[in-house]
Design an enzyme around this catalytic site. Structure first.
Site, short mmCIF file in Angstrom:
data_model
loop_
_atom_site.label_atom_id
_atom_site.label_comp_id
_atom_site.label_asym_id
_atom_site.label_seq_id
_atom_site.Cartn_x
_atom_site.Cartn_y
_atom_site.Cartn_z
N PRO A 119 80.47 42.35 -1.07
CA PRO A 119 79.77 41.17 -1.59
C PRO A 119 78.37 41.43 -2.16
O PRO A 119 77.36 40.98 -1.62
CB PRO A 119 79.72 40.24 -0.38
CG PRO A 119 79.67 41.18 0.79
CD PRO A 119 80.53 42.35 0.39
N CYS A 120 78.31 42.11 -3.28
CA CYS A 120 77.03 42.38 -3.93
C CYS A 120 76.37 41.10 -4.44
O CYS A 120 75.16 41.08 -4.67
CB CYS A 120 77.20 43.41 -5.04
SG CYS A 120 78.44 43.00 -6.27
N HIS A 121 77.14 40.04 -4.58
CA HIS A 121 76.57 38.76 -5.01
C HIS A 121 75.64 38.17 -3.96
O HIS A 121 74.84 37.29 -4.28
CB HIS A 121 77.68 37.75 -5.37
CG HIS A 121 78.58 37.40 -4.23
ND1 HIS A 121 79.64 38.20 -3.85
CD2 HIS A 121 78.57 36.33 -3.38
CE1 HIS A 121 80.25 37.64 -2.82
NE2 HIS A 121 79.62 36.50 -2.52
#
Length: 156
Positions: A119-121
């Site tokens: 989950p780089c967001h």
């Protein structure tokens, strides 16, 4: 390596995989090979459907993102960010034991090949502002709002 095109609420996602691992999950990349399906892609699609419906908060899939040791360490740290929460690049740098590496963490974050599952967001700037997302800022906002709404619904 195989490819599968998945239609999400935020647009087309190209999933790349082999017989045992998810290798990539990116937005708006055209499919270049014939779709192939196996048990793994079936599980991935089911979990993506459940994520977008708000039925799951964590993925349980074997992944193998290709990258340097530093990038892989950073991507491992991203997976510890709880659903619906955010962390700064500096916090991720501290988590991996390299507190002065926030810019390198930002670079690794931008090279993440497995969006959503890694989950780089959920990574934001030190000021708390939303900065950068390889999948597009409108998607980052959508994903963060989606997760926050699920958390809010579950508290009721």
């Amino acid at each position: 390596m195989f490819e599968f095109s998945y239609n999400s609420p935020t647009g087309q996602i190209l999933i790349t995989y082999d017989d045992t691992h998810i290798l990539g999950l990116v937005f708006d990349k055209p499919q270049t090979q014939q779709s192939a399906q196996n048990e793994l892609i079936g599980r991935c699609v089911t979990q993506l459907d459940d994520y977008f419906r708000g039925n799951i908060m964590n993925f349980d899939l074997p992944i193998n993102p290709i990258g340097t040791d530093f990038r892989r360490t950073t991507w491992d740290a991203l997976q510890t960010i709880p659903f619906g929460e955010t962390r700064t690049y500096g916090q991720i740098a501290e988590m991996i034991g390299n507190p002065k590496a926030s810019r390198a963490v930002g670079c690794a974050n931008g090279k993440n090949p497995i969006y959503i599952i890694v989950p780089c967001h959920r990574v934001i700037g030190a000021s708390g502002k939303l900065v950068g997302y390889a999948g597009g800022m409108e998607r980052k906002i959508w994903l963060l709002n989606h997760e926050k709404s699920i958390i809010t619904q579950n508290k009721k």
